[in-house]
Write a protein that holds these residues in place. Structure first.
Motif, PDB file in Angstrom:
ATOM      1  N   GLU A 168       4.402   7.468  -1.516  1.00 18.07           N
ATOM      2  CA  GLU A 168       3.040   7.022  -2.217  1.00 18.07           C
ATOM      3  C   GLU A 168       3.396   7.113  -3.819  1.00 18.07           C
ATOM      4  OE1 GLU A 168      -1.417   8.759  -2.123  1.00 18.07           O
ATOM      5  OE2 GLU A 168       0.007   9.970  -1.034  1.00 18.07           O
ATOM      6  N   ASP A 192       2.416   3.819  -6.051  1.00 13.94           N
ATOM      7  CA  ASP A 192       1.589   3.694  -7.414  1.00 13.94           C
ATOM      8  C   ASP A 192       2.382   3.366  -8.379  1.00 13.94           C
ATOM      9  OD1 ASP A 192      -0.577   4.288  -5.758  1.00 13.94           O
ATOM     10  OD2 ASP A 192      -0.332   6.539  -6.043  1.00 13.94           O
ATOM     11  N   GLU A 216       3.281  -0.473  -8.616  1.00 13.74           N
ATOM     12  CA  GLU A 216       2.147  -1.279  -8.866  1.00 13.74           C
ATOM     13  C   GLU A 216       1.679  -1.279 -10.352  1.00 13.74           C
ATOM     14  OE1 GLU A 216      -2.714  -1.232  -7.697  1.00 13.74           O
ATOM     15  OE2 GLU A 216      -1.093  -1.008  -6.095  1.00 13.74           O
ATOM     16  N   LYS A 251       1.487  -4.365 -13.001  1.00 10.16           N
ATOM     17  CA  LYS A 251       0.488  -4.649 -13.865  1.00 10.16           C
ATOM     18  C   LYS A 251       0.951  -4.695 -15.269  1.00 10.16           C
ATOM     19  CE  LYS A 251      -2.943  -2.478 -11.013  1.00 10.16           C
ATOM     20  NZ  LYS A 251      -3.759  -1.431 -10.529  1.00 10.16           N
ATOM     21  N   GLU A 300      -4.135  -4.609   4.763  1.00  9.43           N
ATOM     22  CA  GLU A 300      -4.498  -3.938   3.207  1.00  9.43           C
ATOM     23  C   GLU A 300      -4.823  -5.227   2.196  1.00  9.43           C
ATOM     24  OE1 GLU A 300      -5.375  -2.158   0.130  1.00  9.43           O
ATOM     25  OE2 GLU A 300      -4.698  -0.756   1.637  1.00  9.43           O
ATOM     26  N   LYS A 329      -6.745  -4.624  -0.962  1.00  2.00           N
ATOM     27  CA  LYS A 329      -6.929  -3.989  -2.060  1.00  2.00           C
ATOM     28  C   LYS A 329      -5.816  -3.781  -2.944  1.00  2.00           C
ATOM     29  CE  LYS A 329     -11.129  -4.233  -0.969  1.00  2.00           C
ATOM     30  NZ  LYS A 329     -12.352  -5.351  -1.509  1.00  2.00           N
ATOM     31  N   LYS A 330      -4.972  -3.296  -2.426  1.00  4.33           N
ATOM     32  CA  LYS A 330      -3.597  -2.643  -3.357  1.00  4.33           C
ATOM     33  C   LYS A 330      -2.780  -3.743  -3.461  1.00  4.33           C
ATOM     34  CE  LYS A 330      -3.951   2.308  -1.651  1.00  4.33           C
ATOM     35  NZ  LYS A 330      -3.086   3.332  -1.083  1.00  4.33           N
ATOM     36  N   TRP A 331      -2.069  -3.581  -4.689  1.00  4.08           N
ATOM     37  CA  TRP A 331      -0.839  -4.566  -4.681  1.00  4.08           C
ATOM     38  C   TRP A 331       0.394  -3.997  -4.067  1.00  4.08           C
ATOM     39  CZ3 TRP A 331      -0.910  -6.090 -10.596  1.00  4.08           C
ATOM     40  CH2 TRP A 331      -1.874  -6.931 -11.113  1.00  4.08           C
ATOM     41  N   THR A 354       1.725  -0.708  -1.515  1.00  2.24           N
ATOM     42  CA  THR A 354       1.340   0.275  -0.711  1.00  2.24           C
ATOM     43  C   THR A 354       2.609   0.880  -0.271  1.00  2.24           C
ATOM     44  OG1 THR A 354       0.074   1.053   1.207  1.00  2.24           O
ATOM     45  CG2 THR A 354       1.070  -1.082   1.490  1.00  2.24           C
ATOM     46  N   THR A 384       1.765  -6.014  -0.678  1.00  4.32           N
ATOM     47  CA  THR A 384       0.758  -6.468   0.303  1.00  4.32           C
ATOM     48  C   THR A 384       0.643  -7.855   0.510  1.00  4.32           C
ATOM     49  OG1 THR A 384      -0.984  -6.321  -1.153  1.00  4.32           O
ATOM     50  CG2 THR A 384      -0.465  -4.291  -0.147  1.00  4.32           C
TER      51      THR A 384
END
Length: 317
Positions: A181, A185, A188, A192, A235, A237-239, A241, A257
């Protein structure tokens, strides 16, 4: 994020960097391709002597410009021919985006895809590609140490990255010291930062728009670490996961995703071997299965090109 974490820009130290020259790409005729016909939902598309089949009849010739969202299918007599064509395709896109944007963002997958990139480390591409402008990421990764045999980073480093002069700071591996996890994160956040820095473009949908997504496919039709019947395929929403119970070992992985995969400017699906013919047929032929395979969900905003050898395409009759 004030600066990009060094843990996200991990590359093996002591790599020998070759000098790169931005000379024009040498012209090369594509290898012969297998002529055949495919029926896409009632529309029969027939390959010509160039052995190239597109999603529209007027896109059946090799090199024909395609409109956004089109699908092009190329079938090669051998995997060797496939690799030669894939190298030219990748090098041509590199030249295009380096001239257009001053950078080329490439997303790799694991498996046999890396072997199919082997022609890029040979003449003319080793000298003509502007490797200093490449930025390399992964569509998925196993949460294992980078020197582990299951690591997609290690696979890519051993088979490709160690042989080309890509800048070490332009290779973005996951932080393998984190949990699945946490690594998702963190990755991602890394992406970004690259979008904010204009190294990776942004799509109209707000997701990152990678220049080239190089995808392999499993015999079960999975792409990245998005498996048939798994909830992560939905999925949106997330870029990035994570998965802790992958049906294929090792169990813990991170993955981009489908919204990110499908935001790409170009997606290449590279599939070789008769063992994958069933999934190829489900995606490109007529399938009576009520369950959609993950590979069927690859539908980019940009251009999708399938690179198949004769074995993988053997059920497309």
């Amino acid at each position: 994020m004030a600066s990009l974490s060094s843990s996200l820009r991990s590359f093996s130290p002591g790599r020998h960097l070759l000098s790169s020259r931005a000379s024009p790409l040498s012209s090369r005729l594509p290898p012969n391709r297998l002529a055949f016909s495919i029926d896409f939902g009632g529309l029969s598309l027939i390959g010509t002597r160039s052995r190239n089949v597109g999603s529209r009849a007027n896109a059946s010739m090799a090199g024909t410009a395609m409109e956004s969202g089109e699908k092009k299918v190329q079938v090669f007599d051998t995997e060797e021919d496939l690799a030669v064509s894939l190298a030219k395709y990748t090098a041509d896109l590199s030249a295009k985006f380096v001239e257009k944007r001053g950078a080329f963002s490439v997303v790799l997958s694991g498996g046999s895809l890396i072997k199919s990139l082997r022609k890029l480390v040979e003449v003319p591409y080793i000298d003509s590609v502007d490797w200093s402008k490449w930025h390399v990421l992964w569509v998925d990764e196993r949460v294992v140490p980078k020197d582990h045999d299951d690591s997609n980073y290690k696979l890519a480093y051993d088979g490709f990255l160690s042989q080309v002069p890509i800048l070490p700071g332009n290779v973005y591996a996951i932080n393998d010291a984190l949990s699945a996890e946490g690594a998702a994160d963190d990755y991602e956040t890394c992406i970004k930062h690259l979008v904010k820095s204009n190294i990776v473009a942004s799509s109209e949908s707000g997701f990152p728009k990678f220049d080239l997504m190089l995808l392999g496919m499993g015999p079960d039709g999975h792409v990245a670490s998005l498996f048939p019947g798994h909830p992560l395929v939905h999925e949106n929403k997330k870029w990035v996961t994570f998965i802790k119970e992958s049906p294929k070992p090792p169990p813990e992985r991170i993955t981009l995703t489908f919204p990110v995969i499908n935001a790409s400017a170009h997606v290449a699906l590279v599939v070789a071997g008769a063992g994958k013919a069933g999934a190829v047929h489900a995606a490109l032929g007529k399938s009576n299965s009520p369950e959609q395979l993950p590979v069927e969900m690859v539908s980019p905003e940009g251009e999708l090109t399938w690179f198949l050898d004769k074995g993988a395409a053997s059920r497309l009759k």
